[in-house]
Structures are given as C-alpha cells and as structure tokens.
Motif scaffolding. Sequence first.
Motif, PDB file in Angstrom:
ATOM      1  N   UNK A 160       0.856  -1.186   0.000  1.00  0.00           N
ATOM      2  CA  UNK A 160       0.000   0.000   0.000  1.00  0.00           C
ATOM      3  C   UNK A 160       0.892   1.236   0.000  1.00  0.00           C
ATOM      4  N   UNK A 161       1.101   1.772  -1.210  1.00  0.00           N
ATOM      5  CA  UNK A 161       1.994   2.909  -1.383  1.00  0.00           C
ATOM      6  C   UNK A 161       1.318   4.072  -2.103  1.00  0.00           C
ATOM      7  N   UNK A 162       0.007   4.063  -2.189  1.00  0.00           N
ATOM      8  CA  UNK A 162      -0.697   5.146  -2.840  1.00  0.00           C
ATOM      9  C   UNK A 162      -2.183   4.856  -2.912  1.00  0.00           C
ATOM     10  N   UNK A 163      -2.975   5.857  -3.312  1.00  0.00           N
ATOM     11  CA  UNK A 163      -4.434   5.657  -3.375  1.00  0.00           C
ATOM     12  C   UNK A 163      -4.851   4.570  -4.365  1.00  0.00           C
ATOM     13  N   UNK A 164      -4.066   4.364  -5.443  1.00  0.00           N
ATOM     14  CA  UNK A 164      -4.450   3.356  -6.417  1.00  0.00           C
ATOM     15  C   UNK A 164      -4.369   1.943  -5.850  1.00  0.00           C
ATOM     16  N   UNK A 165      -3.570   1.739  -4.794  1.00  0.00           N
ATOM     17  CA  UNK A 165      -3.468   0.401  -4.202  1.00  0.00           C
ATOM     18  C   UNK A 165      -4.743   0.009  -3.459  1.00  0.00           C
ATOM     19  N   UNK A 166      -5.515   0.995  -3.007  1.00  0.00           N
ATOM     20  CA  UNK A 166      -6.770   0.684  -2.304  1.00  0.00           C
ATOM     21  C   UNK A 166      -7.866   0.222  -3.257  1.00  0.00           C
ATOM     22  N   UNK A 167      -7.720   0.528  -4.550  1.00  0.00           N
ATOM     23  CA  UNK A 167      -8.730   0.126  -5.522  1.00  0.00           C
ATOM     24  C   UNK A 167      -8.721  -1.374  -5.781  1.00  0.00           C
ATOM     25  N   UNK A 168      -7.714  -2.071  -5.303  1.00  0.00           N
ATOM     26  CA  UNK A 168      -7.629  -3.519  -5.498  1.00  0.00           C
ATOM     27  C   UNK A 168      -8.384  -4.300  -4.424  1.00  0.00           C
ATOM     28  N   UNK A 169      -9.081  -3.593  -3.526  1.00  0.00           N
ATOM     29  CA  UNK A 169      -9.741  -4.247  -2.404  1.00  0.00           C
ATOM     30  C   UNK A 169     -11.200  -3.803  -2.311  1.00  0.00           C
ATOM     31  N   UNK A 170     -12.018  -4.682  -1.763  1.00  0.00           N
ATOM     32  CA  UNK A 170     -13.424  -4.385  -1.516  1.00  0.00           C
ATOM     33  C   UNK A 170     -13.744  -4.644  -0.050  1.00  0.00           C
ATOM     34  N   UNK A 171     -14.700  -3.902   0.470  1.00  0.00           N
ATOM     35  CA  UNK A 171     -15.111  -4.019   1.868  1.00  0.00           C
ATOM     36  C   UNK A 171     -16.553  -4.500   1.937  1.00  0.00           C
ATOM     37  N   UNK A 172     -16.858  -5.245   2.974  1.00  0.00           N
ATOM     38  CA  UNK A 172     -18.225  -5.676   3.215  1.00  0.00           C
ATOM     39  C   UNK A 172     -18.406  -5.899   4.713  1.00  0.00           C
ATOM     40  N   UNK A 173     -19.649  -5.827   5.143  1.00  0.00           N
ATOM     41  CA  UNK A 173     -19.969  -6.035   6.558  1.00  0.00           C
ATOM     42  C   UNK A 173     -21.389  -6.585   6.653  1.00  0.00           C
ATOM     43  N   UNK A 174     -21.859  -6.739   7.873  1.00  0.00           N
ATOM     44  CA  UNK A 174     -23.207  -7.271   8.061  1.00  0.00           C
ATOM     45  C   UNK A 174     -24.291  -6.259   7.720  1.00  0.00           C
ATOM     46  N   UNK A 175     -23.914  -5.071   7.280  1.00  0.00           N
ATOM     47  CA  UNK A 175     -24.925  -4.128   6.801  1.00  0.00           C
ATOM     48  C   UNK A 175     -25.640  -4.654   5.560  1.00  0.00           C
TER      49      UNK A 175
END
Length: 303
Positions: free
Chosen positions: A106-121
Amino acid sequence: MFLPKITRLPSVRLLSCAHHHQLLLPSSIPLTVSRRALIQGEYRRPGQPKEDKPPWKINFDFSKGLEGIKKHFTLLKQEFSDRWVGPEGKPLLEHMLEQNRVIWEFRGPESLEQWTLSSDQEIGGQSEVYLKLSKNNNTCFLYGTLNSTPPRDGETRYSGYCTMRSKQPLASFDRKKHHDWSSFNTLHLRVRGDGRPWMINIATETYFSHQKDDLYNYFLYTRGGPYWQDVKIPFSKFFVSHRGRIQDNQYVLWLDKINTIGFTLGDKVDGPFQLEIDFIGVCKDYAHTEEFAYELYKRNPEV
C-alpha cells in the motif's frame, strides 16, 4: 365347497398406508447422500430479498467503448510479450531462484482500488468498516466498529462481521487471471493490530459448481501495541470451509489457481477495531517440510 374368508381393507385405509410409506421414503435419503450435497442450491443470505435481476447489463457508451478496447488490447499485447520473456514477465532463471515476492503493498491511493469491503450491513446489521491510507501513505488502515446485534427481520439469527477482500485479477477482455504461488510455501504478512483475532480467507479456482463457496482459512492473531509483527503462516495449515462450516474432507491448497485473499473479523466483541497492514507477500521457507497439517481420508483404502 368351502372358500376362505377374504378380508378387504377399506380404500381409505389403503390410501393412508400408501401416504405413510411415501412420508417414510424421503427420510432414508440422508443415509446414502452426503450432507454437503443436500445443502447445495441457490444460496440467499438471511434477511436479503430474492433478486430478480437479469444476468446481463447493457450500457451503450461509445467513448467508454473505445477506452475499453484500447485498454484490453494493451493488456493482450503485454500478455504475449511476457510469455516470450518468462513467467509473469520475469526471466526464467530469476523465476526459479525467487524466494520472496510482495503481492500487495500500500503505497498510494491506487493500491486501495484492489480491495473491496463488506460487513453485516448487507443483511441489515449495524457494523461499520472503512479502509484508508495511513498518514505516511505507506500502509493501509482498516478500521471500524463491530456490532453483533442481529437485525429484526425474524429470520437472521447471527450478525457481526467485517471483511476486507482483494478483487479478482483480470486479464485482457475481462478474463479471469490467477495468482501462481506454486513456487512458495508460506504466506508472509507485516501487520499491526489491536489484539483481536482475525480470519484469513483464501479463495481458489474450482472445477465443480458446488465448490464455489469453498474457502481456505487460518487464524491471524494480533498482539496489539505499537510494534509491528511479521507473521508467517505455512499454506499447509489452511483448512477448508464451506459457507462458514469446516468440512470433514480436507484437501491441500491449490497454489497455482489463487483468486482472492481476505481478512474477516467476527469475534463477537462489540466495539471499535483497527488493523494496519504494510504488505502481503509469499516466501519459500526451506525449513518447513510439512505437506499438509490435517488428515486426508481415503474413500477406497488399500488392503
């Protein structure tokens, strides 16, 4: 001439007997069919309405179409050139002698685009999860609040989870692409947590449709505090689960067809949480010689 007396059952009694036998027949099915085969079918999360969306989505946009064509042909050109150089664009000798590889950092904002988040919502829960870069833009910061209160829908019994999962890598023209970790035997992480236990989930490509919900799992124990911890987990320690249930039939992780990796928190402890990740990689540990940590059952044992 004497004839024996024949007693005839009323038709109502015959129908009741036949109906009784029909009710008994399905009860003998679970004795011959494995439990895993019985739970297959269309899966719907509790609390979620049934989706009646069409399997296709048409969006006519000429400018985006040209951009997509240019992007995919560039990827296709890179695929052909990498095959001439070596595996994944590396020389063959370098690929054979490689002992460590960083897969995600994780060395920049573009590295976060490779991940998705989810929860019990997604099922009506109240947990929250967020992902951002740290202040020095060199690590990612996963944080949020866990709430195990189930939604009041009359159907969901359990709740309280948050997940961070990598996206499926794609080749040209949106073809599936897999991570090949067959040259390595250990997962290497550098993390800093708050003392909570996490679950690491690895999804692989499968041959059969009933295996699409299979995951390889192992535990990540964070100790908390201001110090980083280097975690090395052999791939032989990962066990198979299906929709959250550990399976009796265990098998070795398929290292050349890795799709995604994820981190799940669901320890039933309500409150805030945080996990900071520096990098996720794989390595070759020559001191580790274990092939598989769990017993493999033979259906037709040798005599």
